[in-house]
Design a protein around this motif. Structure first.
Motif, PDB file in Angstrom:
ATOM      1  N   ASP A  32       0.853  -1.183   0.000  1.00 35.22           N
ATOM      2  CA  ASP A  32       0.000   0.000   0.000  1.00 35.22           C
ATOM      3  C   ASP A  32       0.900   1.249   0.000  1.00 35.22           C
ATOM      4  O   ASP A  32       1.964   1.240   0.626  1.00 35.22           O
ATOM      5  CB  ASP A  32      -0.879   0.000   1.263  1.00 35.22           C
ATOM      6  N   PRO A  33       0.495   2.319  -0.702  1.00 34.37           N
ATOM      7  CA  PRO A  33       1.366   3.509  -0.757  1.00 34.37           C
ATOM      8  C   PRO A  33       1.657   4.148   0.596  1.00 34.37           C
ATOM      9  O   PRO A  33       2.613   4.903   0.726  1.00 34.37           O
ATOM     10  CB  PRO A  33       0.599   4.465  -1.667  1.00 34.37           C
ATOM     11  N   ASP A  34       0.844   3.869   1.597  1.00 30.91           N
ATOM     12  CA  ASP A  34       1.112   4.437   2.923  1.00 30.91           C
ATOM     13  C   ASP A  34       1.737   3.409   3.868  1.00 30.91           C
ATOM     14  O   ASP A  34       1.882   3.675   5.068  1.00 30.91           O
ATOM     15  CB  ASP A  34      -0.177   4.965   3.552  1.00 30.91           C
ATOM     16  N   ALA A  35       2.106   2.263   3.360  1.00 31.17           N
ATOM     17  CA  ALA A  35       2.624   1.199   4.224  1.00 31.17           C
ATOM     18  C   ALA A  35       3.940   1.609   4.891  1.00 31.17           C
ATOM     19  O   ALA A  35       4.713   2.402   4.353  1.00 31.17           O
ATOM     20  CB  ALA A  35       2.839  -0.071   3.417  1.00 31.17           C
ATOM     21  N   ILE A 204      -4.273   7.293  20.728  1.00 31.15           N
ATOM     22  CA  ILE A 204      -3.373   7.366  19.579  1.00 31.15           C
ATOM     23  C   ILE A 204      -3.621   8.701  18.884  1.00 31.15           C
ATOM     24  O   ILE A 204      -4.772   9.121  18.727  1.00 31.15           O
ATOM     25  CB  ILE A 204      -3.630   6.177  18.635  1.00 31.15           C
ATOM     26  N   HIS A 206      -3.255  10.637  15.441  1.00 30.26           N
ATOM     27  CA  HIS A 206      -3.000  10.467  14.010  1.00 30.26           C
ATOM     28  C   HIS A 206      -2.488  11.781  13.428  1.00 30.26           C
ATOM     29  O   HIS A 206      -3.011  12.849  13.745  1.00 30.26           O
ATOM     30  CB  HIS A 206      -4.273  10.025  13.288  1.00 30.26           C
ATOM     31  N   SER A 210       2.438   8.869   7.526  1.00 31.49           N
ATOM     32  CA  SER A 210       1.824   7.571   7.261  1.00 31.49           C
ATOM     33  C   SER A 210       2.470   6.477   8.090  1.00 31.49           C
ATOM     34  O   SER A 210       1.821   5.497   8.449  1.00 31.49           O
ATOM     35  CB  SER A 210       1.987   7.213   5.788  1.00 31.49           C
ATOM     36  N   TYR A 213       2.302   6.143  14.115  1.00 31.95           N
ATOM     37  CA  TYR A 213       1.445   7.070  14.843  1.00 31.95           C
ATOM     38  C   TYR A 213       2.103   7.498  16.149  1.00 31.95           C
ATOM     39  O   TYR A 213       3.061   6.890  16.615  1.00 31.95           O
ATOM     40  CB  TYR A 213       0.070   6.476  15.094  1.00 31.95           C
ATOM     41  N   LYS A 350      -1.727   9.098  -5.312  1.00 31.97           N
ATOM     42  CA  LYS A 350      -0.992   8.064  -4.577  1.00 31.97           C
ATOM     43  C   LYS A 350      -0.298   7.095  -5.530  1.00 31.97           C
ATOM     44  O   LYS A 350       0.340   6.141  -5.091  1.00 31.97           O
ATOM     45  CB  LYS A 350      -1.932   7.319  -3.626  1.00 31.97           C
TER      46      LYS A 350
ATOM     47  N   LEU B  22     -10.752   6.826   0.623  1.00 30.78           N
ATOM     48  CA  LEU B  22      -9.855   6.029   1.461  1.00 30.78           C
ATOM     49  C   LEU B  22     -10.454   5.946   2.858  1.00 30.78           C
ATOM     50  O   LEU B  22     -11.142   6.865   3.294  1.00 30.78           O
ATOM     51  CB  LEU B  22      -8.473   6.695   1.554  1.00 30.78           C
ATOM     52  N   TYR B  39      -8.862  -1.931   5.618  1.00 30.61           N
ATOM     53  CA  TYR B  39      -8.850  -0.558   5.104  1.00 30.61           C
ATOM     54  C   TYR B  39      -8.938  -0.560   3.581  1.00 30.61           C
ATOM     55  O   TYR B  39      -8.608  -1.551   2.926  1.00 30.61           O
ATOM     56  CB  TYR B  39      -7.602   0.199   5.555  1.00 30.61           C
ATOM     57  N   GLY B  41      -7.137   1.255   0.858  1.00 31.68           N
ATOM     58  CA  GLY B  41      -5.921   2.055   0.755  1.00 31.68           C
ATOM     59  C   GLY B  41      -5.738   2.690  -0.607  1.00 31.68           C
ATOM     60  O   GLY B  41      -6.640   2.671  -1.456  1.00 31.68           O
ATOM     61  N   TYR B  75      -5.421   6.170   6.872  1.00 34.17           N
ATOM     62  CA  TYR B  75      -6.062   4.866   7.061  1.00 34.17           C
ATOM     63  C   TYR B  75      -5.132   3.821   7.655  1.00 34.17           C
ATOM     64  O   TYR B  75      -5.599   2.926   8.342  1.00 34.17           O
ATOM     65  CB  TYR B  75      -6.648   4.375   5.727  1.00 34.17           C
ATOM     66  N   ILE B  76      -3.837   3.927   7.412  1.00 34.20           N
ATOM     67  CA  ILE B  76      -2.934   2.890   7.933  1.00 34.20           C
ATOM     68  C   ILE B  76      -2.841   2.967   9.462  1.00 34.20           C
ATOM     69  O   ILE B  76      -3.001   1.960  10.160  1.00 34.20           O
ATOM     70  CB  ILE B  76      -1.522   3.019   7.318  1.00 34.20           C
ATOM     71  N   ARG B  78      -4.883   4.462  11.480  1.00 32.14           N
ATOM     72  CA  ARG B  78      -6.222   4.222  12.055  1.00 32.14           C
ATOM     73  C   ARG B  78      -6.542   2.723  12.047  1.00 32.14           C
ATOM     74  O   ARG B  78      -7.106   2.192  13.010  1.00 32.14           O
ATOM     75  CB  ARG B  78      -7.265   5.007  11.244  1.00 32.14           C
TER      76      ARG B  78
END
Lengths: 385, 95
Positions: A32-35, A204, A206, A210, A213, A350, B22, B39, B41, B75-76, B78
């Motif tokens: 995933d692009p935010d991984a 947490i 946010h 990415s 957290y 993304k 997303l 999620y 993504g 989203y990651i 969360r």
């Protein structure tokens, strides 16, 4: 000052660069692009490769089993390790290992056995709790968390803010005021086990980032033994400050790495993308952006390596580090902003890493001491010392 | 913080109104027991709408009946928070 890269350093840079290009970038395509993490099996495979290369625990001193690399070499490595989508806050997805809480190198033997060595072996994870809701830039004054001596124990009350991953950690370094009359000399660092009665992760938090957290912590009558003090009573500020200053150098280098990657993408795109019958590379507006990027990157690199070089030679490096941190974080933000402009609409999707770098770089101008604090540090040196 | 939104029964008509944004979502059985925390993504072709529909078409979730979601560009982190809630957070967290 001689900042020529040695043959050994050149080989290290080339090795890390090849590793990023041949291992990290292909692995990242599937994520995933935010991984911020690799699949477990993939991580095991890449850690084994890094160990075979001799770079595992790349920032750990030789006396603790690491390669014992100087800050110049580590800065050169950090620049390479950041050149992928997650590279700013999860460089190479952590497969190079690392020292984690470097403050624990100040620990006594019992503390090293209980916390440092398990952390270096990857068995325990720690958090660093300095910043408070009342502020993080001026810990000497902002810290309101108190620790009061009670027999052989200390009783800690207060709150912490923006603490990375405290909810999954095994222990943490908590900075508290033990003597209100002594200013920065009245701050002490305690090693606190997660789960100690009175320790609470409230939520947490946010953010734009990415990768990881943050959390908000609360301490209510949290009782820790006197032996939990790290480095001595009243030495907390010194422990935090020295390591924070040192950490700003690879922190700056990571920003340069992202800027280098964004610039490479921009040049490639500018040579391919045609508008009104000609490629972008032939448009003066684009040429100037590319040139301004190059100036930002080179300026940042020289300042960062100069700071690292002074630190390696054992000379005072606070002023140089502040300058490198300030310039690199702000310059990288400008570079990625221009790169997005050059890429047009695709730049904010993304599909490309630029939008993630744009978001995460914004934090770099605040984290590890915001730009304004770096200016305060330099002004103090220039005017009063 | 867990998702506190009410569960919604899934149907193709309801699913068609889910945004393509997303975000994070949970799938539950008819009794409201959570079966999946997931999620939508940056690589999901139709965001939450596509990801939730895919979950209800997944043969591994034959008992899936209910869902709830939250549009969230973070989203990651969360999702990690929700997974941690679902797994049972440690006693020293507020959840």
């Amino acid at each position: 000052m001689d900042l020529r890269v040695s043959d050994d350093q050149r080989i290290i840079v080339q090795t890390v660069r090849r590793f990023v290009q041949e291992q990290i970038l292909p692995a990242e395509v599937e994520l995933d692009p935010d991984a911020a993490e690799l699949p477990a099996q993939e991580k095991v495979r890449l850690v084994a490769m890094v160990k075979a290369m001799g770079f595992y625990g790349w920032d750990i001193p030789a006396e603790y089993g690491g390669p014992g690399l100087g800050l110049v070499t580590r800065s050169l490595m950090a620049e390479e390790m950041a050149q992928h989508r997650a590279g700013l806050y999860a460089p190479c997805y952590g497969v190079f290992g690392g020292g984690g809480l470097a403050q624990l190198f100040e620990a006594n033997d019992a503390q090293k056995e209980a916390y440092l060595y398990p952390m270096l072996r990857g068995e325990k994870r720690g958090f660093f709790a300095l910043t408070e809701p009342s502020g993080g830039s001026d810990p000497a004054r902002a810290i309101q968390t108190t620790a009061v001596r009670d027999g052989d124990d200390w009783v800690i009350n207060g709150a912490k803010m923006f603490i990375s991953s405290a909810d999954t950690a095994d222990f943490g370094l908590v900075f508290a005021r033990t003597d209100p009359a002594k200013g920065r000399g009245g701050i002490t660092c305690f090693i606190v086990d997660a789960g100690t009665p009175g320790f609470m992760v409230r939520r947490i938090v946010h953010t734009l980032r990415s990768a990881h957290y943050a959390t908000e912590l609360e301490f209510k009558d949290m009782r820790v033994p006197h032996g939990a003090i790290l480095g001595g009573e009243g030495r907390g500020f010194g422990i935090a400050n020295e390591r924070l200053t040192r950490n700003r150098i690879p922190y700056a280098a990571g920003c340069i790495g992202v800027a280098v990657a964004a610039q490479a993408m921009s040049i490639k795109h500018a040579k391919l993308r045609e508008t009104f019958g000609d490629v972008l590379a032939n448009r003066q507006a684009i040429q100037w952006m590319i040139v301004d990027n190059a100036i930002d990157i080179e300026t940042s690199r020289w300042l960062t390596l100069a700071a690292a070089d002074k630190a390696d030679r054992g000379e005072p490096f606070r002023h140089e580090t502040a300058m490198a941190k300030l310039v690199s974080t702000e310059a990288a933000g400008r570079v990625v902003d221009r790169a997005i402009q050059i890429h047009g609409g695709y730049g904010v999707t993304k599909d490309l890493p630029l939008e993630r770098w744009y978001r995460e770089l914004r934090i770099r101008r605040i984290g590890e001491g915001p730009s304004e604090v770096q200016r305060v540090i330099m002004a103090r040196d220039l005017l009063f010392e | 913080m867990p998702l506190h939104k009410p569960w919604v029964e899934f149907s193709p008509q309801v699913g068609a109104r889910i945004p393509g944004s997303l975000g994070v979502f949970e799938v539950a059985d008819a009794a409201g027991a959570t079966l999946r925390v997931a999620y939508a993504g940056g690589r999901s072709p139709f965001g939450l709408r596509g990801a939730i529909a895919a979950a209800f078409a997944d043969p591994a979730l034959p008992q899936a009946r209910l869902f709830r979601y939250e549009v969230n560009s973070m989203y990651i982190t969360r999702w990690k928070e929700l997974v941690r809630s679902a797994e049972g957070a440690p006693a020293w967290t507020c959840e």
